[in-house]
Enzyme design. Structure first.
Site, PDB file in Angstrom:
ATOM      1  N   GLY A  33       4.641  -6.672   7.629  1.00 16.63           N
ATOM      2  CA  GLY A  33       4.454  -6.956   6.572  1.00 16.63           C
ATOM      3  C   GLY A  33       6.221  -7.200   6.944  1.00 16.63           C
ATOM      4  N   HIS A  34       6.883  -6.319   6.322  1.00 18.92           N
ATOM      5  CA  HIS A  34       8.521  -6.855   5.940  1.00 18.92           C
ATOM      6  C   HIS A  34       8.513  -7.760   6.265  1.00 18.92           C
ATOM      7  CE1 HIS A  34       7.840  -2.568   4.247  1.00 18.92           C
ATOM      8  NE2 HIS A  34       7.925  -2.916   3.063  1.00 18.92           N
TER       9      HIS A  34
HETATM   10  P1  AMP Z   1       6.920  -2.101  -0.292  1.00 18.76           P
HETATM   11  O1  AMP Z   1       8.464  -1.936   0.906  1.00 18.76           O
HETATM   12  O2  AMP Z   1       5.311  -1.646   0.269  1.00 18.76           O
HETATM   13  O3  AMP Z   1       7.486  -2.758  -2.098  1.00 18.76           O
HETATM   14  O4  AMP Z   1       6.773  -3.978  -0.003  1.00 18.76           O
HETATM   15  C1  AMP Z   1       8.223  -4.962  -0.252  1.00 18.76           C
HETATM   16  C2  AMP Z   1       7.233  -6.328  -0.010  1.00 18.76           C
HETATM   17  O5  AMP Z   1       6.835  -6.578   1.467  1.00 18.76           O
HETATM   18  C3  AMP Z   1       6.505  -6.794  -1.306  1.00 18.76           C
HETATM   19  O6  AMP Z   1       6.338  -7.890  -0.923  1.00 18.76           O
HETATM   20  C4  AMP Z   1       4.562  -6.802  -0.389  1.00 18.76           C
HETATM   21  O7  AMP Z   1       3.776  -7.412  -0.492  1.00 18.76           O
HETATM   22  C5  AMP Z   1       5.286  -6.912   0.877  1.00 18.76           C
HETATM   23  N1  AMP Z   1       4.441  -5.894   1.633  1.00 18.76           N
HETATM   24  C6  AMP Z   1       3.734  -5.248   1.952  1.00 18.76           C
HETATM   25  N2  AMP Z   1       2.904  -5.082   3.410  1.00 18.76           N
HETATM   26  C7  AMP Z   1       2.862  -5.912   4.182  1.00 18.76           C
HETATM   27  C8  AMP Z   1       1.956  -7.221   4.100  1.00 18.76           C
HETATM   28  N3  AMP Z   1       0.531  -5.670   5.002  1.00 18.76           N
HETATM   29  N4  AMP Z   1       1.438  -8.047   4.899  1.00 18.76           N
HETATM   30  C9  AMP Z   1       3.094  -8.675   4.079  1.00 18.76           C
HETATM   31  N5  AMP Z   1       3.830  -8.621   2.987  1.00 18.76           N
HETATM   32  C10 AMP Z   1       3.534  -7.154   2.701  1.00 18.76           C
END
Ligand code: AMP
Length: 275
Positions: A33-34
């Site tokens: 995702g990241h």
């Molecule tokens: P986090 O590390 O959880 O704070 O996420 C960092 C960024 O990655 C944020 O903009 C999240 O929305 C995005 N993100 C997390 N999981 C996913 C995913 N499965 N698909 C797309 N973007 C994601």
């Protein structure tokens, strides 16, 4: 790739970058995702900056701040392989001083859904995103639709404070079984993960109903509840809002988001679908 631990290094290195800058803020334990955000930033910009910071101000007392997965070495390798130019991994002391100026999420929309369950969470998110956008001076910053309420509030902050960065919304990346990728998925046992698959199934059910012309939110919500109720341990909310995060009673195609939060075992999971 340069790994910077201090904000002043980021400011200096940013000055030396020519061309456009795409920025991806994360809390690490990087997954596909990241990576999809990082790749998009690379496609659309001359330089890519990524930050990894488990931001304490967005965790409420009793949440998983200490337990949150940290994988520094693996994350550095992943960023290097993804062609990141600058990776910023600060400590909390580089980010915050005592008695900081506060940024507040909007009084109404910041305190519904995630904001109601996690009061103050978005204040912490906006505080750190404001800092990171200012440090990176990015032309574009990439946020996942996975965290739609966060994305909407960040967009509003940029609008309200006349900030220059364009906020780019990126599609949610899912595992093969349909579960949205999340750093917190590692908390799930095999049995819990199976039950968590009711989340994408409920969204799929909503999608099918809408495709068949059912626009009444009450009906869609009821059907989603039927899919979820037997599987999850707590159904915190199902909500249907427009793209400005105002609750609606009829689905309006291209202007609707269906969101939910559940607990499976002790793990809290969120997911959503843009219609
Ligand atoms: P986090 O590390 O959880 O704070 O996420 C960092 C960024 O990655 C944020 O903009 C999240 O929305 C995005 N993100 C997390 N999981 C996913 C995913 N499965 N698909 C797309 N973007 C994601």
């Amino acid at each position: 790739m340069i790994v910077a631990r201090k904000s002043r290094e980021v400011i200096e290195l940013r000055k030396k970058m020519s061309g456009t800058v795409g920025f991806v803020p994360t809390m690490g334990a990087l997954h596909e995702g990241h990576l999809s955000l990082i790749r998009k930033a690379g496609e659309e910009n001359d330089n890519v900056i990524v930050s990894i910071f488990v931001n304490p101000t967005q965790f409420l007392p009793g949440e998983d701040l200490e337990k949150y997965p940290r994988k520094e070495d693996a994350d550095i390798k992943i960023c290097e392989m993804a062609g990141v130019d600058l990776l910023y991994m600060p400590g909390a002391d580089d980010m915050y001083e005592k008695d900081e100026l506060r940024i507040s999420s909007p009084a109404l929309r910041g305190y519904i859904l995630e904001g109601a369950r996690r009061p103050g969470h978005f204040d912490g998110v906006l505080q750190v995103v404001m800092k990171l956008l200012n440090l990176s001076c990015a032309d574009r910053a990439y946020f996942g639709k996975k965290d739609t309420q966060q994305l909407i509030h960040v967009r509003q902050m940029v609008r309200n404070y006349f900030m220059k960065t364009e906020i780019v919304a990126c599609e949610t990346v899912r595992d093969r079984d349909g579960l949205a990728l999340s750093s917190r998925n590692v908390y799930l046992s095999r049995e819990e993960r199976k039950r968590a698959l009711s989340i994408p199934r409920a969204l799929e059910r909503a999608g099918k109903l809408i495709m068949n012309g059912e626009m009444r939110v009450s009906v869609i919500e009821k059907e989603m509840r039927l899919v979820l109720e037997k599987e999850v341990d707590l159904l915190e909310y199902i909500a249907v809002v427009d793209r400005y995060f105002v609750p609606i009673s009829e689905v309006r195609p291209n202007d609707t988001v269906i969101l939910m939060a559940v607990k499976v075992g002790k793990t809290r999971l969120i997911d959503n679908m843009w219609v």
